[in-house]
Design an enzyme around this catalytic site. Structure first.
Site, mmCIF file in Angstrom:
data_model
loop_
_atom_site.group_PDB
_atom_site.id
_atom_site.type_symbol
_atom_site.label_atom_id
_atom_site.label_comp_id
_atom_site.label_asym_id
_atom_site.label_seq_id
_atom_site.Cartn_x
_atom_site.Cartn_y
_atom_site.Cartn_z
ATOM 1 C CE LYS A 127 -2.178 1.548 3.670
ATOM 2 N NZ LYS A 127 -3.124 1.669 4.806
ATOM 3 C CG ASP A 145 -7.475 4.051 2.284
ATOM 4 O OD1 ASP A 145 -8.430 3.680 1.557
ATOM 5 O OD2 ASP A 145 -7.347 5.225 2.671
#
Length: 214
Positions: A127, A145
């Site tokens: 991420k 997210d």
């Protein structure tokens, strides 16, 4: 290769992103940074923390250590003394220090732009790498997210059991003209409209396209 699955048609996905583009005409990160190195540090600090909490400490941190060399000079304890109001501050201080050392030693103090090089750095997972690639370098990636995961599942845009599953499937589902900004469009919608608690469905401009899965 993972099968790409969406409960929405290509037309509906494009319409969602077009509407969100109108809602958020200048989508961008709410982290405060001046260059890729500052962004990388800020994203590492933002794990399981709010952007607001990160933005309160990074001006102090970057004033003392604006470069990887200065961060190494500041040292792990010096970093920790500045960021200790943020969750997981000990581990994050260690990772920023070690990451900075590697940038100096292996990358000529420059943040790399490839996924493989980024995830080789301490504290940088998938991420974080994709946020840096997208925000700092304008590359067509989507970091998933909690906000994006929620929006993708509720709307049916890209259902998945966890964030990584959604991240692995979502890129082929996005029309090319939206790919660079899709990350922030979906994130901002999740943060301000499609909230975890009390989602603002009555005010949501994509409600007629939403599958409202959960």
């Amino acid at each position: 290769m993972k099968k790409t699955i969406s409960l929405l048609s290509s037309h509906d996905r494009c319409e969602i992103l077009q509407i969100l583009s109108e809602c958020f005409p200048n989508p961008k990160s709410e982290l405060v940074f001046k260059n890729p190195y500052e962004l990388l540090c800020a994203v590492i600090l933002s794990a399981q923390a709010t952007d607001e909490s990160v933005n309160r400490v990074t001006p102090i941190l970057f004033e003392k250590a604006p470069t990887p060399e200065k961060m190494v000079e500041l040292g792990e304890d010096g970093i920790a003394s500045i960021v200790r109001t943020i969750g997981l501050w000990r581990a994050k201080s260690h990772n920023i220090y070690e990451m900075s050392k590697i940038l100096v030693e292996k990358f000529e103090s420059t943040v790399p732009c490839t996924y493989e090089e980024l995830i080789s750095l301490p504290g940088v997972g998938s991420k974080t790498a994709k946020v840096v690639m997208n925000v700092a370098f304008g590359l067509p990636t989507v970091a998933v997210d909690t906000h994006i995961f929620r929006v993708c599942n509720r709307t049916g845009f890209c259902p998945g059991k966890n964030a990584k599953e959604v991240e692995d499937k979502i890129v082929p589902l996005i029309d090319g003209k939206y790919l660079v900004k899709a990350h922030h469009l979906l994130l901002l919608h999740g943060r301000y409209v499609c909230k975890a608690r009390n989602p603002m469905c009555e005010e949501c401009r994509i409600r007629n396209l939403c599958r409202k899965m959960w």
